[in-house]
Scaffold this active site. Structure first.
Site, PDB file in Angstrom:
ATOM      1  N   SER A  95       0.785  -1.162   0.086  1.00 55.92           N
ATOM      2  CA  SER A  95       0.185   0.008   0.137  1.00 55.92           C
ATOM      3  C   SER A  95       0.714   1.221  -0.156  1.00 55.92           C
ATOM      4  O   SER A  95       1.620   1.390  -0.866  1.00 55.92           O
ATOM      5  CB  SER A  95      -0.846   0.054   1.310  1.00 55.92           C
ATOM      6  OG  SER A  95      -1.965   0.934   1.038  1.00 55.92           O
ATOM      7  N   ASP A 224      -9.778  -5.453  -4.377  1.00 57.45           N
ATOM      8  CA  ASP A 224      -9.054  -4.338  -3.348  1.00 57.45           C
ATOM      9  C   ASP A 224     -10.114  -3.008  -3.367  1.00 57.45           C
ATOM     10  O   ASP A 224     -10.198  -2.408  -4.389  1.00 57.45           O
ATOM     11  CB  ASP A 224      -7.813  -4.139  -3.845  1.00 57.45           C
ATOM     12  CG  ASP A 224      -7.082  -3.244  -2.876  1.00 57.45           C
ATOM     13  OD1 ASP A 224      -7.484  -2.526  -2.104  1.00 57.45           O
ATOM     14  OD2 ASP A 224      -5.762  -3.542  -2.810  1.00 57.45           O
ATOM     15  N   HIS A 253      -7.501  -5.807  -0.193  1.00 59.06           N
ATOM     16  CA  HIS A 253      -6.355  -5.072   0.171  1.00 59.06           C
ATOM     17  C   HIS A 253      -5.600  -5.698   1.319  1.00 59.06           C
ATOM     18  O   HIS A 253      -4.162  -5.890   0.946  1.00 59.06           O
ATOM     19  CB  HIS A 253      -6.798  -3.641   0.783  1.00 59.06           C
ATOM     20  CG  HIS A 253      -5.617  -2.759   0.641  1.00 59.06           C
ATOM     21  ND1 HIS A 253      -4.709  -2.493  -0.411  1.00 59.06           N
ATOM     22  CD2 HIS A 253      -5.145  -1.819   1.750  1.00 59.06           C
ATOM     23  CE1 HIS A 253      -3.966  -1.468  -0.145  1.00 59.06           C
ATOM     24  NE2 HIS A 253      -3.942  -1.241   1.079  1.00 59.06           N
TER      25      HIS A 253
END
Length: 281
Positions: A95, A224, A253
């Site tokens: 991320s 996601d 995610h």
């Protein structure tokens, strides 16, 4: 407890275990190095040295008022790498951490880097612009700012549901994983976490992606809900020649937790693959 001190006097917490080729992990927002515990143990058991740090403003690192921006994050990472004299590194970023390792390469190059793995990563750009119509409207990130500022404790509890795909029909919910997400988030400082929202949403990482010249693996879930794949891996992967993209069907995610065994196996396979083969792929 291990710390380095950066050139602006900020102390950065890190974990450093095992021996062998170093694998350096960079965590997502609003988490800490603890998000990588399972991967650190797994890779450590397979003969790698494993390192993970808490980004400034997060976890056990200083809650600095200034410097909560990607240039400084990348330079903090460089300070860690230099002070530990790490070489032949496998950089792994999830991320926001994917943005961090990409920006590190953009500012510091790949002299010390052997391979890179970007997982559910934010590059090239999350926010919607005229040049990036696949991105998310700025209102989405303004909502994250407001939720974090108004009541971040409740906001982090709520955010854990889409983060791990636990809001999907038939999902098996781990309250332990949700509590760990909340705890890690609450360990950090509000100012740094608020500042970081701009960094993961409105910073363009295209230049850094174009500077990557080592074998690179992108892993992204096609479900996601936090960093949609269409504005992320599907656009970033073509910018890195020779890179590989693995799409986890139905993946959330937080797939490093929800699909831990699969991810660990993919990470190990990439880490141990012949570099010349990876470059030619």
């Amino acid at each position: 407890m291990a710390f380095i001190t950066t050139d602006d006097g900020t102390t950065i917490f890190y974990k450093d275990h095992g021996s062998g080729q170093p694998v350096l992990f960079s965590h997502g927002w609003p988490l800490s190095a603890d998000a990588w515990d399972a991967q650190m143990v797994f890779m450590g058991q397979h003969g790698f040295r494993v390192i993970a740090h808490d980004r400034r403003g997060h976890g056990r690192s200083d809650q600095a008022w200034d410097g909560n921006h990607m240039d400084r994050y990348a330079d903090d990472l460089a300070s860690l790498i230099d002070q530990l004299d790490l070489r032949d590194i496998i950089l792994v970023g999830h991320s926001t951490g994917g943005g961090e390792i990409t920006h590190y390469v953009g500012r510091h190059g790949t002299d010390r880097v052997a391979k890179m793995v970007l997982v559910g990563a934010v590059p090239p750009l999350m926010a919607k612009t005229d040049a990036n119509p696949e991105g998310l409207p700025i209102d989405v990130f303004d909502g994250i700012r407001k939720g974090t500022f108004d009541d971040r404790s409740q906001f982090y509890r709520d955010l854990s549901l889409p983060f791990y795909g636990y809001n999907r029909d038939g999902a098996t919910i781990s309250e332990g994983v949700r509590e760990s997400f909340w705890l890690q988030g609450m360990m950090g400082g509000l100012k740094g976490q608020l500042d970081c929202i701009h960094e993961f949403s409105e910073v363009d990482y295209t230049t850094g992606l174009r500077r990557i010249d080592v074998p690179t693996l992108f892993i992204h879930g096609d479900d996601d809900q936090i960093v949609p794949i269409g504005a992320a891996a599907l656009k970033a992967h073509p910018l890195v020649p020779g890179s590989e993209l693995k799409i986890y069907q139905g993946g959330a995610h937080g797939l490093t937790a929800t699909e831990q065994d699969r991810f660990n196996a993919d990470l190990l396979a990439f880490a141990t693959a012949d570099i010349r083969q990876a470059v030619a792929a």
